[in-house]
Design a protein around this motif. Sequence first.
Motif, PDB file in Angstrom:
ATOM      1  N   CYS A 202      40.544 -25.705   6.863  1.00  0.00           N
ATOM      2  CA  CYS A 202      40.640 -26.848   7.760  1.00  0.00           C
ATOM      3  C   CYS A 202      40.952 -26.392   9.184  1.00  0.00           C
ATOM      4  O   CYS A 202      41.772 -25.505   9.405  1.00  0.00           O
ATOM      5  CB  CYS A 202      41.705 -27.815   7.263  1.00  0.00           C
ATOM      6  N   LEU A 203      40.304 -27.026  10.146  1.00  0.00           N
ATOM      7  CA  LEU A 203      40.372 -26.625  11.546  1.00  0.00           C
ATOM      8  C   LEU A 203      41.399 -27.417  12.348  1.00  0.00           C
ATOM      9  O   LEU A 203      41.692 -27.069  13.496  1.00  0.00           O
ATOM     10  CB  LEU A 203      38.995 -26.805  12.192  1.00  0.00           C
ATOM     11  N   GLU A 204      41.942 -28.461  11.773  1.00  0.00           N
ATOM     12  CA  GLU A 204      42.857 -29.329  12.510  1.00  0.00           C
ATOM     13  C   GLU A 204      44.151 -28.586  12.863  1.00  0.00           C
ATOM     14  O   GLU A 204      44.620 -27.751  12.086  1.00  0.00           O
ATOM     15  CB  GLU A 204      43.171 -30.582  11.696  1.00  0.00           C
ATOM     16  N   PRO A 205      44.759 -28.920  14.017  1.00  0.00           N
ATOM     17  CA  PRO A 205      45.948 -28.179  14.497  1.00  0.00           C
ATOM     18  C   PRO A 205      47.240 -28.618  13.814  1.00  0.00           C
ATOM     19  O   PRO A 205      48.219 -28.987  14.476  1.00  0.00           O
ATOM     20  CB  PRO A 205      45.952 -28.496  15.991  1.00  0.00           C
ATOM     21  N   TYR A 206      47.264 -28.556  12.478  1.00  0.00           N
ATOM     22  CA  TYR A 206      48.448 -29.012  11.743  1.00  0.00           C
ATOM     23  C   TYR A 206      49.635 -28.092  11.994  1.00  0.00           C
ATOM     24  O   TYR A 206      50.742 -28.552  12.288  1.00  0.00           O
ATOM     25  CB  TYR A 206      48.131 -29.070  10.250  1.00  0.00           C
ATOM     26  N   MET A 207      49.414 -26.793  11.865  1.00  0.00           N
ATOM     27  CA  MET A 207      50.523 -25.860  12.071  1.00  0.00           C
ATOM     28  C   MET A 207      51.039 -25.941  13.504  1.00  0.00           C
ATOM     29  O   MET A 207      52.243 -25.981  13.743  1.00  0.00           O
ATOM     30  CB  MET A 207      50.084 -24.430  11.731  1.00  0.00           C
ATOM     31  N   GLN A 208      50.114 -25.994  14.474  1.00  0.00           N
ATOM     32  CA  GLN A 208      50.522 -25.999  15.872  1.00  0.00           C
ATOM     33  C   GLN A 208      51.287 -27.267  16.241  1.00  0.00           C
ATOM     34  O   GLN A 208      52.325 -27.206  16.907  1.00  0.00           O
ATOM     35  CB  GLN A 208      49.287 -25.870  16.774  1.00  0.00           C
ATOM     36  N   THR A 209      50.776 -28.414  15.804  1.00  0.00           N
ATOM     37  CA  THR A 209      51.379 -29.691  16.195  1.00  0.00           C
ATOM     38  C   THR A 209      52.574 -30.056  15.330  1.00  0.00           C
ATOM     39  O   THR A 209      53.664 -30.344  15.835  1.00  0.00           O
ATOM     40  CB  THR A 209      50.326 -30.817  16.115  1.00  0.00           C
ATOM     41  N   VAL A 210      52.377 -30.053  14.021  1.00  0.00           N
ATOM     42  CA  VAL A 210      53.406 -30.568  13.114  1.00  0.00           C
ATOM     43  C   VAL A 210      54.519 -29.547  12.894  1.00  0.00           C
ATOM     44  O   VAL A 210      55.708 -29.858  13.038  1.00  0.00           O
ATOM     45  CB  VAL A 210      52.780 -30.978  11.769  1.00  0.00           C
ATOM     46  N   VAL A 211      54.135 -28.327  12.534  1.00  0.00           N
ATOM     47  CA  VAL A 211      55.142 -27.329  12.171  1.00  0.00           C
ATOM     48  C   VAL A 211      55.814 -26.742  13.401  1.00  0.00           C
ATOM     49  O   VAL A 211      57.048 -26.774  13.523  1.00  0.00           O
ATOM     50  CB  VAL A 211      54.516 -26.204  11.318  1.00  0.00           C
ATOM     51  N   LEU A 212      55.016 -26.199  14.338  1.00  0.00           N
ATOM     52  CA  LEU A 212      55.607 -25.478  15.466  1.00  0.00           C
ATOM     53  C   LEU A 212      56.115 -26.418  16.555  1.00  0.00           C
ATOM     54  O   LEU A 212      57.308 -26.394  16.887  1.00  0.00           O
ATOM     55  CB  LEU A 212      54.579 -24.496  16.034  1.00  0.00           C
ATOM     56  N   ALA A 213      55.232 -27.244  17.115  1.00  0.00           N
ATOM     57  CA  ALA A 213      55.675 -28.158  18.177  1.00  0.00           C
ATOM     58  C   ALA A 213      56.716 -29.139  17.648  1.00  0.00           C
ATOM     59  O   ALA A 213      57.742 -29.378  18.289  1.00  0.00           O
ATOM     60  CB  ALA A 213      54.479 -28.906  18.750  1.00  0.00           C
ATOM     61  N   GLY A 214      56.452 -29.700  16.468  1.00  0.00           N
ATOM     62  CA  GLY A 214      57.418 -30.622  15.885  1.00  0.00           C
ATOM     63  C   GLY A 214      58.756 -29.966  15.636  1.00  0.00           C
ATOM     64  O   GLY A 214      59.818 -30.566  15.835  1.00  0.00           O
ATOM     65  N   GLY A 215      58.730 -28.708  15.205  1.00  0.00           N
ATOM     66  CA  GLY A 215      59.975 -27.982  14.968  1.00  0.00           C
ATOM     67  C   GLY A 215      60.746 -27.725  16.249  1.00  0.00           C
ATOM     68  O   GLY A 215      61.979 -27.867  16.291  1.00  0.00           O
ATOM     69  N   LEU A 216      60.051 -27.332  17.304  1.00  0.00           N
ATOM     70  CA  LEU A 216      60.704 -27.086  18.592  1.00  0.00           C
ATOM     71  C   LEU A 216      61.376 -28.352  19.117  1.00  0.00           C
ATOM     72  O   LEU A 216      62.514 -28.318  19.599  1.00  0.00           O
ATOM     73  CB  LEU A 216      59.680 -26.575  19.606  1.00  0.00           C
ATOM     74  N   ILE A 217      60.674 -29.473  19.010  1.00  0.00           N
ATOM     75  CA  ILE A 217      61.233 -30.734  19.491  1.00  0.00           C
ATOM     76  C   ILE A 217      62.391 -31.180  18.604  1.00  0.00           C
ATOM     77  O   ILE A 217      63.421 -31.652  19.096  1.00  0.00           O
ATOM     78  CB  ILE A 217      60.131 -31.812  19.542  1.00  0.00           C
ATOM     79  N   SER A 218      62.247 -31.021  17.295  1.00  0.00           N
ATOM     80  CA  SER A 218      63.319 -31.418  16.369  1.00  0.00           C
ATOM     81  C   SER A 218      64.600 -30.644  16.636  1.00  0.00           C
ATOM     82  O   SER A 218      65.700 -31.200  16.577  1.00  0.00           O
ATOM     83  CB  SER A 218      62.879 -31.186  14.921  1.00  0.00           C
ATOM     84  N   GLN A 219      64.460 -29.352  16.927  1.00  0.00           N
ATOM     85  CA  GLN A 219      65.642 -28.510  17.096  1.00  0.00           C
ATOM     86  C   GLN A 219      66.264 -28.636  18.478  1.00  0.00           C
ATOM     87  O   GLN A 219      67.493 -28.638  18.605  1.00  0.00           O
ATOM     88  CB  GLN A 219      65.291 -27.044  16.833  1.00  0.00           C
ATOM     89  N   ALA A 220      65.425 -28.739  19.515  1.00  0.00           N
ATOM     90  CA  ALA A 220      65.958 -28.663  20.871  1.00  0.00           C
ATOM     91  C   ALA A 220      65.821 -29.937  21.683  1.00  0.00           C
ATOM     92  O   ALA A 220      66.496 -30.088  22.706  1.00  0.00           O
ATOM     93  CB  ALA A 220      65.275 -27.523  21.628  1.00  0.00           C
ATOM     94  N   GLY A 221      64.973 -30.849  21.255  1.00  0.00           N
ATOM     95  CA  GLY A 221      64.712 -32.036  22.064  1.00  0.00           C
ATOM     96  C   GLY A 221      65.887 -32.996  22.112  1.00  0.00           C
ATOM     97  O   GLY A 221      66.746 -33.022  21.221  1.00  0.00           O
ATOM     98  N   ASN A 222      65.935 -33.819  23.170  1.00  0.00           N
ATOM     99  CA  ASN A 222      66.959 -34.856  23.244  1.00  0.00           C
ATOM    100  C   ASN A 222      66.517 -36.061  22.419  1.00  0.00           C
ATOM    101  O   ASN A 222      65.410 -36.088  21.880  1.00  0.00           O
ATOM    102  CB  ASN A 222      67.256 -35.243  24.690  1.00  0.00           C
ATOM    103  N   ASP A 223      67.367 -37.046  22.319  1.00  0.00           N
ATOM    104  CA  ASP A 223      67.082 -38.197  21.456  1.00  0.00           C
ATOM    105  C   ASP A 223      65.808 -38.924  21.883  1.00  0.00           C
ATOM    106  O   ASP A 223      65.006 -39.354  21.039  1.00  0.00           O
ATOM    107  CB  ASP A 223      68.269 -39.170  21.468  1.00  0.00           C
TER     108      ASP A 223
END
Length: 380
Positions: A83-104
């Motif tokens: 599958c070519l969709e950016p699941y790892m980039q968007t959901v796992v990596l970007a989502g993880g960065l925002i979950s850990q460091a982002g504000n509310d």
Amino acid sequence: MDFNLNEEQQMLQDTVARLVRGEYEFEKRLKFSESEQGYSEDFWKQLGELGLCAVPFPEELGGFGGSGVDVQSVMTELGRGLCLEPYMQTVVLAGGLISQAGNDNQKEDWLSRIATGELKIAVGLDEPQSHYNLNDVETRAEKSGDGYVLNGRKGVLIGGHAADLILVSARTGGDSRDDSGVSLFAVDPNAEGVERRVYPTMDGAKGCDVFLNNVQVGADALIGAEGQAGPVIQYQAGRAVAALCAEAVGAMEESIKLTLEYLKTRKQFGVPIGKFQVLQHRMVDMSSELEQARSMSILAASVANDDASDERDRILAAAKNVTGRAGQFIAEQAIQLHGGIGMTWEYSLAHYAKRLIMINHQFGDDDHHLERYAGLLEAS
């Protein structure tokens, strides 16, 4: 130890498997790859509608609160389907960065939209000179009024050509390669001063380099504390490594399946070539490499969401080394056992081989992680 999935995890994996089988035939993948988007927007929407983009996020933000093993279940099936969709980039990596460091506010806005498939985010951590060192950041962010001005270049953003938002690392202090002084920013890809140079990658996806020329962002674009994004990036890169290991296992399983089917049907001297003992031995070697990679992928998934530690880093480095080496071995052997047909564009095996090679080089190849493992072991 019992490595079997529990009932909920098995249901999750079955859901993804049915979706991939029904919507991602190889001929369709070729069309998706050749399109301007580079993947299927309809398939991405289905991932969101089925809640698959919400797997790793907290329940209070519309997610499932899934574990590393849950993410592994999804990634393995996406790997089977190439599958070519950016699941790892968007959901796992970007989502993880925002979950850990982002504000509310950032979490509530961005994660909720990632979870529904509405928002696609690319992440720019690599630079032309960095060579897997995520602390090697020359992109600079200088304070300007209430915000920042960004200058620099980020390389190989998979899915960055179609992203709605781009997260980039930039230095707000220190020199290149310093552990401290790295910050994380959200950048509008259509903002003035942002240039994207798009190109196809060897595995059929699309990537881009991003050039930042006096790009102005507000203070609300900063994710986490200024100058303290380094540990966050390193931690989430570990989660991305675990996800890539799982994807590689799915691609390896399909490569071996295709090779076995070919050996059973291709005849020479009046018998299937799978009857030849030397080829049987090579299939055993491929299966052995797969089992090692699968075991290490399970181990990586089990520690992906653990607290940061040297032990977690060692496990993830070992898993990336084993899966990278196994993936390259299986890709090479599968092509050789097929002969010329294994490299034809119309046959899926060549695309599995290319994806496995690409996975090996994302977030550090097998040699890089062998050195990293040895260094962590020596320091312990």
